[in-house]
Enzyme design. Structure first.
Site: not given
Ligand code: N15
Length: 275
Positions: A137, A139, A142, A155, A173
Site C-alpha cells: 500500500d 502511496k 502512508n 502504515d 484507490t
C-alpha cells in the site's frame, strides 16, 4: 526508547500532547515519556472497534511484524501496552509530518528531492523485501517525514509476510496497483513483492508530476493501468522518464531477477540526476 524491560509501560508513563491524526481504528497523539523525555507518537486503538471490524488478528500480526523492523526509512514501533479497553502503540514521531501534505503544498517536487525520496523508499523496500515482507500500500498518504527530511514508511495495514497469506482483499484507490491486481479476479491471485516496485514507479511519477499517472475515473484508471497507459509531461528529465518507464514496464511482466536491477537502477539513475 531506553526503558526498563522489567517494568511494563502504561499510560501513566506518558504526557499526552496534541492529536497528530486519526485513522480507521485509532487516533494518534504526540506524547512524551515522563522519565526520559522521549518524544513519540502514541496511537490508541479501541479493542471493541478492532473486534467489531474483525481485525484483531491482523493488528496482532502487524504489531508483531512492525516490532521487529529497524530501518531509518521505516517508522519504528518502539513498544506497546494495553488496558481493559485500549491498545497503545508507541510509535516513532516524524517531526515533519505527512508527505502527501508536503506534496500538496509544493504541487510537485524538484527532481533532486524526488530522487532522494525514491532512493530512500528503495532502501526501505529492499530491507522489507529481504525480510519477505511486502508493503502493498505504497502511496504518499502512508509516508511520513522526519526532522532531517528523511522519509519513513508507515502504515503496514496491508502488509503481509510474502510466503503466506497472499490472498487478502484490498480496498481503496486503484492508483498504485499493478495490472495483475486490477484485472478482474486479479486480487484473488497470488502476487509478490514486485507489486511494491510497480507502486514505486507510480510514486516516482506522482512526486515529479504532482498527480498519479493513471488518475481518472475508477473504470478508466483500471483500463489505463492494464495498458500501462501514461503520458509523462515534457518537463520531466529524460533520465527520470526512462526510469519511470522501466519500473512500470518491467515489474509486473518480468517477474524474476528484476528486483536487483530495478532497485540499483532507481538508486543510481535518480542519484545521477542531481549529483
Ligand atoms: C496495527 C499497528 C501495528 C499498525 C502500526 N502502524 C501504524 O499504526 C501506522 N501509523 C503510524 N498509524 C499512525 C501513524 C502515525 C505515526 C501517524 C502520524 C505520525 C506518526 N508519527 N509521527 C506522526 C506525525 N508527526 C507529525 C508532525 C506534524 C503533523 C502531523 C504529524 N504526524
Amino acid at each position: 526508547m531506553p526503558r526498563n524491560r522489567d517494568k511494563p509501560l502504561s499510560l501513566n508513563d506518558f504526557e499526552i500532547g496534541k492529536p497528530l491524526g486519526k485513522g480507521k481504528f485509532g487516533r494518534v497523539y504526540l506524547a512524551r515519556e515522563k522519565s526520559t523525555g522521549f518524544i513519540c507518537a502514541l496511537k490508541v486503538l479501541h479493542k471493541s472497534e478492532l473486534v467489531q471490524g474483525k481485525v484483531e488478528i491482523q493488528v496482532r500480526r502487524e504489531i508483531e511484524i512492525q516490532s521487529n523492523l529497524r530501518h531509518p526509512n521505516v517508522l519504528r514501533l518502539f513498544g506497546y501496552f494495553h488496558d481493559k479497553k485500549r491498545i497503545f502503540l508507541v510509535l516513532e514521531y516524524a517531526g515533519h509530518g505527512e508527505l502527501y501534505k508536503h506534496l500538496q503544498k509544493a504541487g510537485k517536487f524538484p527532481e533532486w528531492r524526488a530522487a532522494q525520496y525514491i532512493a530512500q523508499m528503495t532502501a526501505a523496500l529492499k530491507y522489507l523485501h529481504k525480510k519477505h515482507i511486502m508493503h502493498r500500500d505504497i502511496k504518499p498518504e502512508n509516508i511520513l517525514v522526519g526532522i532531517h527530511g528523511e522519509i519513513k514508511i508507515s502504515d503496514f495495514g496491508w502488509s503481509v509476510h510474502a510466503p503466506n497469506n497472499r490472498r487478502k482483499t484490498m480496498c481503496g484507490t486503484l492508483d498504485y496497483l499493478p495490472p495483475e491486481m486490477v484485472i478482474p479476479g486479479g486480487k484473488d491471485r497470488f502476487y509478490d513483492e514486485k507489486i511494491d516496485i510497480w507502486s514505486l514507479g507510480v510514486l516516482m511519477y506522482e512526486f515529479l508530476v504532482g498527480q498519479a499517472p493513471f488518475e481518472d475515473t475508477p473504470v478508466m484508471t483500471q483500463r489505463r493501468i492494464m495498458r500501462a497507459e501514461m503520458t509523462i509531461p515534457s518537463f520531466v528529465s529524460p533520465e527520470a522518464r526512462d526510469l519511470i518507464k522501466k519500473v512500470n514496464s518491467l515489474t509486473s511482466r518480468v517477474l524474476s531477477d528484476t528486483d536487483q536491477f530495478l532497485f540499483s537502477s532507481s538508486y543510481s539513475t535518480l542519484r545521477n540526476v542531481y549529483h
